[in-house]
Design a protein around this motif. Structure first.
Motif, PDB file in Angstrom:
ATOM      1  N   LYS A 112       0.822  -1.202   0.000  1.00  0.00           N
ATOM      2  CA  LYS A 112       0.000   0.000   0.000  1.00  0.00           C
ATOM      3  C   LYS A 112       0.861   1.260   0.000  1.00  0.00           C
ATOM      4  N   TYR A 150      -8.609   5.348   0.623  1.00  0.00           N
ATOM      5  CA  TYR A 150      -9.208   4.143   0.043  1.00  0.00           C
ATOM      6  C   TYR A 150      -8.166   3.042  -0.104  1.00  0.00           C
ATOM      7  N   GLY A 203      -7.610   1.073   2.867  1.00  0.00           N
ATOM      8  CA  GLY A 203      -8.670   0.188   3.321  1.00  0.00           C
ATOM      9  C   GLY A 203      -9.780   0.863   4.096  1.00  0.00           C
ATOM     10  N   HIS A 204      -9.834   2.190   4.041  1.00  0.00           N
ATOM     11  CA  HIS A 204     -10.859   2.934   4.778  1.00  0.00           C
ATOM     12  C   HIS A 204     -12.080   3.190   3.890  1.00  0.00           C
ATOM     13  N   ASP A 205     -13.224   3.264   4.516  1.00  0.00           N
ATOM     14  CA  ASP A 205     -14.481   3.520   3.811  1.00  0.00           C
ATOM     15  C   ASP A 205     -14.627   5.015   3.586  1.00  0.00           C
ATOM     16  N   THR A 238      -8.621   1.263  12.080  1.00  0.00           N
ATOM     17  CA  THR A 238     -10.038   1.335  11.720  1.00  0.00           C
ATOM     18  C   THR A 238     -10.915   1.357  12.965  1.00  0.00           C
TER      19      THR A 238
END
Length: 210
Positions: free
Chosen positions: A46, A100, A103-105, A141
């Motif tokens: 990432k 994004y 991995g975040h909404d 998260t």
């Protein structure tokens, strides 16, 4: 359309509009998710994906005419100078793409608020420190989930005042400094160091160093 005196609330309205456009895309431009997916498809960690995104942004910073192709942003339902509105859009889209990849909404209001904090650049450190988030360390998260509505309001207020200081009440801003762009320049001047600063803040906040 006349531009009115810039205020924190006007800046936040502009950010909200820009964020909606960053998520849904505008004619001829990828959305934040689509842009992120392009880098995800290339593979790697990432951090490598985001670093590649930031390097691409730096490389393309000397391509002229980018902002002139943003009619959906320039014609906004808020009375703020078009140059500032466009700059905020490209900032928000970049940071949302990084979030994004992490991995975040990005449809979550809590994540959106953190994206706004990153727009403040180095000011993000002070904004997030007050709520116990350390810039430069990956935000979990679980931490995002625990952010309250009251905290979101507090972050947004601080961002509004911080950006007001940057832009000035009359909308006067040195667009050659502290404003990251994707694919273009404003006024022929652009500070690549500032681009890296904001990109790195977003990367470290949403991804960490892996």
């Amino acid at each position: 359309m006349k531009t009115e005196k810039i205020s924190p609330s006007l800046i936040m309205k502009t950010l909200d509009f820009a964020y909606e456009k960053a998520l849904n895309g505008v004619a001829g431009l990828d959305s934040a998710q689509e842009m992120a997916d392009n880098y995800i498809a290339k593979g790697g960690t990432k951090v490598e994906m985001v670093n590649s995104l930031i390097r691409w942004q730096n490389t393309k910073a000397c391509t002229s005419g980018f902002l002139t192709g943003l009619p959906g942003i320039i014609v906004m339902p808020v009375t703020i100078p078009a140059n500032i509105a466009s700059v905020l859009y490209v900032q928000v889209r970049m940071i949302a793409a990084i979030a994004y990849i992490g991995g975040h909404d990005i449809k979550d209001d809590k994540v959106k608020s953190l994206v706004y904090a990153c727009v403040a650049g180095n000011g993000a450190k002070d904004i997030l420190k007050d709520i116990g988030i350390v810039v430069g360390q990956k935000i979990a998260t679980t931490t995002v989930r625990n952010i309250s509505a009251k905290t979101i309001t507090a972050i947004n207020q601080k961002v509004g005042f911080r950006l007001l200081t940057k832009f000035g009440e009359k909308g006067a801003v040195n667009l050659g400094k502290a404003i990251p762009l994707i694919g273009g320049i404003i006024g022929g001047s652009f500070d690549l160091i500032a681009t890296n600063t904001i990109g790195n803040i977003a990367r470290n906040t949403f991804i960490g160093q892996e």
